[in-house]
Write an enzyme that holds these catalytic residues in place. Structure first.
Site, PDB file in Angstrom:
ATOM      1  N   HIS A 157       0.815  -1.206   0.000  1.00 44.08           N
ATOM      2  CA  HIS A 157       0.000   0.000   0.000  1.00 44.08           C
ATOM      3  C   HIS A 157       0.855   1.265   0.000  1.00 44.08           C
ATOM      4  O   HIS A 157       0.379   2.322  -0.426  1.00 44.08           O
ATOM      5  CB  HIS A 157      -0.963  -0.016   1.185  1.00 44.08           C
ATOM      6  CG  HIS A 157      -2.106  -0.958   0.995  1.00 44.08           C
ATOM      7  ND1 HIS A 157      -3.360  -0.740   1.526  1.00 44.08           N
ATOM      8  CD2 HIS A 157      -2.197  -2.130   0.312  1.00 44.08           C
ATOM      9  CE1 HIS A 157      -4.164  -1.735   1.189  1.00 44.08           C
ATOM     10  NE2 HIS A 157      -3.468  -2.593   0.460  1.00 44.08           N
TER      11      HIS A 157
ATOM     12  N   HIS B 199      -1.930 -12.699  -1.919  1.00 43.63           N
ATOM     13  CA  HIS B 199      -2.984 -13.410  -1.202  1.00 43.63           C
ATOM     14  C   HIS B 199      -2.602 -14.845  -0.854  1.00 43.63           C
ATOM     15  O   HIS B 199      -3.432 -15.593  -0.339  1.00 43.63           O
ATOM     16  CB  HIS B 199      -4.286 -13.364  -2.006  1.00 43.63           C
ATOM     17  CG  HIS B 199      -4.881 -11.994  -2.071  1.00 43.63           C
ATOM     18  ND1 HIS B 199      -6.054 -11.712  -2.731  1.00 43.63           N
ATOM     19  CD2 HIS B 199      -4.457 -10.811  -1.550  1.00 43.63           C
ATOM     20  CE1 HIS B 199      -6.324 -10.417  -2.618  1.00 43.63           C
ATOM     21  NE2 HIS B 199      -5.365  -9.849  -1.909  1.00 43.63           N
TER      22      HIS B 199
END
Length: 743
Positions: free
Chosen positions: A109, A272
């Site tokens: 991020h 993920h």
């Protein structure tokens, strides 16, 4: 003074007796963000040309971050980070006893705000520490990740920036869970204030999506689907659980971050493979973000009133669950899980759409993050299912399922690109883990492999250039076109490489391809003649010659104005090849407008003067530099298609301060032309005779009070020499913006 922040603010905003009876609200105090913009919200914001002033840097102007970073024992730093990752803290317990997935999300991020369209965003300055990014909904609870790293930052102090530490922590997290990364480069220097020059979108509410028009056409230069998200909504577009619609959003947002389909699949799957999502309860239990939190929370936000507020009771995205049976180990279980079950739509405890295996399959295969006696079924997000059902993503995903080694290589490369895309050329990379491989997205230029020209050669080349028949206008415009592609955000563009002679730059409308080809042809001839006459191996690159020729033209124009100046020139640029130039990637650098050349492309949302300010910001110019460059380029005749707009002089090609003197002439009145809202007519106030024409960019230097103050300096009778010398200094700065070898 009261310690109660809310009470103090409330008192400040209460109307005092005797005030205006219709004034229902008070203007904010300057310390609260009040000021001129409250009265005139559309005024030019010149503060974006004064970013990160030296007086705001507590380390002082003499601090050399690169030198400090080189003193680090990087393996020791990584060991300290690894120790943090596996030492769970009671105040924010680690899922599965390992903070690795948390740090991957933080690093992702930090870097993931980058967008290729304007080069802004990214992890290169540690902006995740500041508003608005520190309080974006998508960055929920990452304030805790940075606090967990504080002992490492404290230990190494100024030798390790927050910007570097956040990315390095992501790498160490991957490695500590069994993944082999592609490499790491330091060199990201912290800033000390939020970026006020990044347009994050038109919305004034979190998760708003007013950025779309037509058939879900995302406004440029934005790279996310909603305000406060990094890329896409994991539940699907606007929370609609449609994997194919989600795939469209994924493809567009990742493309805007310079990722292709394979890189996109690898990044999502790789990320993920680790960790879990957090949505244990009703999101109404979550308090304000860091910037809105009370003073006593000390910069931590999202206080959670559900259960213990942490660990098994954590609420972040509102989604809940892990993707794989091995959440803190690198393996191929993400794709094995994605393709191993059929999926049914469900909702998390927080009410968010997500997917679980049909018929209760997979139950008990996923460990609980905090209680070894519990287990769960795997969870997938709508955006994960897009990798299985989108017709382009699906074959890539199946190939990675069948060839885990290809996934590992693709993820390693894509992760390195994600976390280093905004760092600019390899010359800026620091540390022992810099990869040796040359990557196309790094915009490589060859190393210097010849003797450079000396002062005598430079003087001789200037004579040849000025005798070539090329005009001052042509030489200045070509050098400007070559150098002014630079972008201070991602450090791309600039004169090094001479990519102005390659696709796509040589075909850009703003560069006037036919005229450019003629100028480059003449300069190439001079280069070839110079090389043919040398026997000592001394060479001049076309990149150097373009800049040298522009400087020679500026010197000539200054001499004709009565001033003998030398434009600084340092050889050392080299010429890139078409093979090592990513045409699609470089297309993002094409100017939609360039007020320095009075060029305005079609279909612009903002008026030309705002676009000028934006380009000046990309070029890292100050307001005085912006002012003097526009005034100089106008009288030098550098306008697009040799337009007379703003050429407020009777002697084009001579470096005078006429632009400013004539713009501020009280004997001239200006009015719109009536044919083009970007064109104005300057007429003699007494006779009405047409004297000049100018653009919005030109007239703003007389209209805007701050820019007029600078214009008045250069219009003054005693400023003729100052104008020339300031122009030369600003010109040289632009020509050398990409010369990191000179730092």
């Amino acid at each position: 003074m009261s310690e109660n922040h809310e009470t103090v603010v409330s008192e400040l905003n209460e109307e005092s007796g005797g005030g205006c009876p219709v004034a229902h609200e008070r203007a904010p105090h300057p310390t609260q963000g009040g000021g001129n913009r409250g009265w005139w919200p559309n005024r030019l914001n010149l503060k974006i040309l004064a970013k990160n002033p030296a007086v705001a840097n507590p380390l002082g102007e003499e601090f050399d971050y690169a030198a400090a970073f080189r003193t680090l024992d990087l393996p020791a730093v990584k060991r300290d980070i690894a120790q943090v990752l596996t030492t769970s803290q009671d105040w924010w317990p680690a899922d599965y006893g390992h903070y690795g997935p948390f740090m991957i999300r933080m690093a992702w991020h930090s870097a993931g705000t980058y967008r290729i369209s304007d080069g802004r965003g990214g992890g290169g300055a540690g902006q995740q520490r500041f508003a608005p990014l520190n309080s974006w909904p998508d960055n929920g609870n990452l304030d805790k990740a940075r606090r967990l790293l504080w002992p490492v930052k404290k230990k190494y102090g100024q030798a390790l920036s927050w910007a570097d530490l956040m990315i390095l922590a992501g790498n160490v997290a991957l490695e500590s869970m069994g993944f082999t990364t592609f490499g790491f480069a330091g060199g990201r220097e912290d800033v000390w204030e939020p970026d006020e020059d990044v347009y994050w979108g038109p919305e004034t509410t979190w998760l708003g999506d007013e950025r779309y028009t037509g058939d879900r056409e995302l406004e440029n230069p934005l790279g996310a689907v909603q305000m406060g998200l990094i890329y896409v909504n994991p539940e699907g577009p606007n929370g609609t659980p449609d994997p194919l619609a989600a795939a469209r959003d994924i493809r567009e947002t990742f493309r805007r971050m310079a990722m292709d389909d394979e890189e996109t699949v690898a990044l999502i799957a790789g990320g993920h493979t680790f960790g879990k999502t957090h949505g244990a309860g009703d999101p109404d239990n979550v308090g304000p973000e860091p910037e809105g939190a009370p003073l006593e929370t000390q910069g931590l936000g999202w206080k959670n009133a559900f259960g213990t507020g942490k660990g098994a009771d954590a609420i972040t995205s509102g989604l809940e669950g892990a993707w794989t049976p091995t959440p803190v180990s690198w393996d191929n279980s993400f794709f094995e899980t994605l393709f191993g079950y059929e999926w049914a739509l469900t909702k998390s405890p927080a009410g968010a759409y997500q997917w679980k295996p049909k018929g209760g399959a997979g139950a008990g295969t996923v460990p609980d993050a905090h209680d070894a006696a519990k287990s769960h079924a795997p969870t997938m997000l709508t955006t994960d299912l897009a990798l299985r059902f989108d017709p382009v993503y699906e074959p890539i995903s199946r190939r990675f399922l069948e060839h885990p080694d290809e996934l590992a290589d693709a993820f390693a490369r894509a992760w390195f690109k994600l976390t280093h895309r905004d760092m600019g050329p390899v010359a800026r990379y620091l540390g022992p883990e810099v990869p040796a491989e040359t990557l196309l997205w790094q915009d490589p230029v060859p190393a210097v492999d010849h003797e450079l020209v000396d002062a005598a050669d430079v003087a001789a080349l200037k004579v040849r250039v000025l005798a070539s028949g090329l005009s001052v206008s042509e030489l200045v415009a070509t050098a400007w076109a070559s150098a002014s592609t630079f972008r201070g955000g991602d450090k791309r563009g600039g004169a090094n490489g001479a990519r102005i002679r390659l696709e796509p730059q040589r075909g850009w409308e703003v560069n006037e391809p036919d005229r450019l080809a003629a100028v480059l042809g003449t300069l190439t001839g001079i280069q070839e003649e110079f090389h043919a006459a040398r026997t000592d191996g001394r060479r001049v690159s076309l990149a150097d010659l373009i800049v040298l020729a522009g400087g020679a033209a500026v010197e000539q124009a200054a001499r004709e104005a009565g001033f003998d100046v030398e434009v600084p020139f340092t050889p050392g640029r080299t010429d890139a090849s078409q093979e090592l130039t990513d045409v699609e990637s470089f297309a993002a650098l094409e100017p939609a407008a360039d007020g320095f050349r009075n060029y305005l492309g079609k279909g612009q949302r903002l008026p030309a003067e705002y676009l000028l300010l934006d380009r000046a910001n990309l070029l890292t110019l100050s307001a005085p530099e912006l002012t003097v460059l526009v005034g100089g380029l106008r009288v030098l005749g550098a306008n697009f298609r040799q337009s007379s707009l703003g050429v407020l002089t009777a002697t084009p090609g001579v470096l005078t301060n006429d632009f400013f003197a004539n713009l501020l002439d009280l004997g001239t009145t200006w009015r719109p032309s009536g044919e083009d809202d970007n064109v104005f007519e300057g007429r003699d106030a007494a006779t009405g005779e047409l004297t000049w024409t100018g653009s919005r960019v030109d007239l703003v230097f007389g209209s805007n009070s701050e820019l007029r103050a600078f214009a008045e300096v250069y219009a003054s009778d005693d400023a003729r020499e100052k104008f020339v010398r300031d122009f030369v200094a600003a010109w040289a700065k632009v020509m050398n913006l990409d010369r990191y070898d000179l730092a």
